[in-house]
Enzyme design. Structure first.
Site, PDB file in Angstrom:
ATOM      1  CB  SER A 142      -0.871   0.029   1.260  1.00 46.47           C
ATOM      2  OG  SER A 142      -1.458   1.305   1.415  1.00 46.47           O
ATOM      3  CE1 TYR A 156      -4.188  -1.815   5.245  1.00 43.78           C
ATOM      4  CE2 TYR A 156      -2.984   0.127   4.531  1.00 43.78           C
ATOM      5  CZ  TYR A 156      -3.747  -0.983   4.238  1.00 43.78           C
ATOM      6  OH  TYR A 156      -4.063  -1.273   2.926  1.00 43.78           O
TER       7      TYR A 156
END
Ligand SMILES: NC(=O)c1ccc[n+]([C@@H]2O[C@H](COP(=O)([O-])OP(=O)(O)OC[C@H]3O[C@@H](n4cnc5c(N)ncnc54)[C@H](O)[C@@H]3O)[C@@H](O)[C@H]2O)c1
Length: 243
Positions: A142, A156
């Protein structure tokens, strides 16, 4: 469109979203696809849709936080197809808990799924790939793993940064066996995970990404088009991250 004929691909988290779009594209190119997901009903529905369209697919339930469950996914795949050529480490969860509220359980849940799960799946599958002295592993990272997370928690973004480095470590190890390992790093992609969250106007190309935009990069890294590429990350973000 049959350049992946006789190739066997496991895609984790493939019941929906980016994983489902990736599985579909690999299947369209001739691969037998294993739709591996913690949501078995949804995985079966996705696999059935592919089969109805003439593709070869099998649904398998897996929880990537469990080594036992991952081993069972690998054995079911090898039992049915005899080998694994492609692994797409796509399953993941998002968390937006701010730093000052983040408890240990929030930290562990996201790290255990997104980072440890990617390592465990890669470790189990690379052992099968080594037997055939070939294979391709693609980790879905990501942009948060490259620039830090504002809309997502530090758990995350740290996990996704870890996934980028895991790809490099596995690439260094896999090279001697003809196995390539890379990452794809999406920006703002419209899926159930992110519905309504991101502003298209903030993206240089003027739109949010689609799961298919990510799938195309994964296909490239899973096919022979990328045979001399390993240990790298492809950004799929409409120009959000220009360095
Ligand atoms: N959507 C985005 O904007 C975006 C951006 C960057 C990265 N990503 C990454 O792309 C990947 C796919 O995201 P998405 O948007 O398609 O999400 P999604 O929530 O639509 O799909 C994720 C899938 O993973 C499965 N899953 C969750 N936990 C699992 C577990 N423990 N074991 C097995 N399967 C599990 C879910 O059931 C679901 O089918 C994720 O790794 C995500 O972090 C997404």
């Amino acid at each position: 469109m049959d350049d992946l004929k006789n190739k066997v691909a496991i895609i984790t988290g493939a019941a929906r979203g980016i994983g489902a779009a990736t599985a579909k594209l690999l299947a369209e190119h001739g691969a037998s696809v294993v739709i591996a997901d913690i949501n078995l009903d949804a995985a079966i529905a996705t696999a059935n849709e592919f089969i109805e369209n003439g593709y070869d697919a099998m649904a398998v339930d897996v929880d990537i936080t469990s080594e036992h469950s991952i081993n069972s996914m690998v054995s079911k795949t090898v039992e049915k197809y005899g080998k694994i050529d492609i692994l797409v480490n796509n399953a993941g969860i998002v968390d937006a808990t701010p730093i000052h509220d983040m408890g240990l359980s929030d930290w562990d849940r996201v790290i255990d799924t997104n980072l440890r799960g990617t390592h465990l799946c890669s470790q189990a599958v690379i052992k099968e790939m080594i037997k055939n002295k070939s294979g391709k592993i693609v980790n879905i990272a990501s942009m948060a793993g490259q620039v830090g997370g504002l809309k997502v928690g530090p758990n995350y973004s740290a996990a996704k940064a870890g996934i980028i480095c895991l790809a490099k470590s596995y690439a260094r190890y896999g090279a001697q066996y003809g196995i390539t390992v890379n990452a794809v790093s999406p920006g703002f992609i419209e899926t159930e995970m992110t519905k309504g969250r991101d502003d298209p106007k903030s993206v240089p190309l003027g739109r949010l990404g689609t799961p298919e935009d990510v799938a195309k990069a994964v296909y490239f890294l899973a096919s022979s088009l990328s045979d001399y590429i390993t240990g790298t990350t492809i950004d799929v973000n409409g120009g959000l991250l220009m360095r």
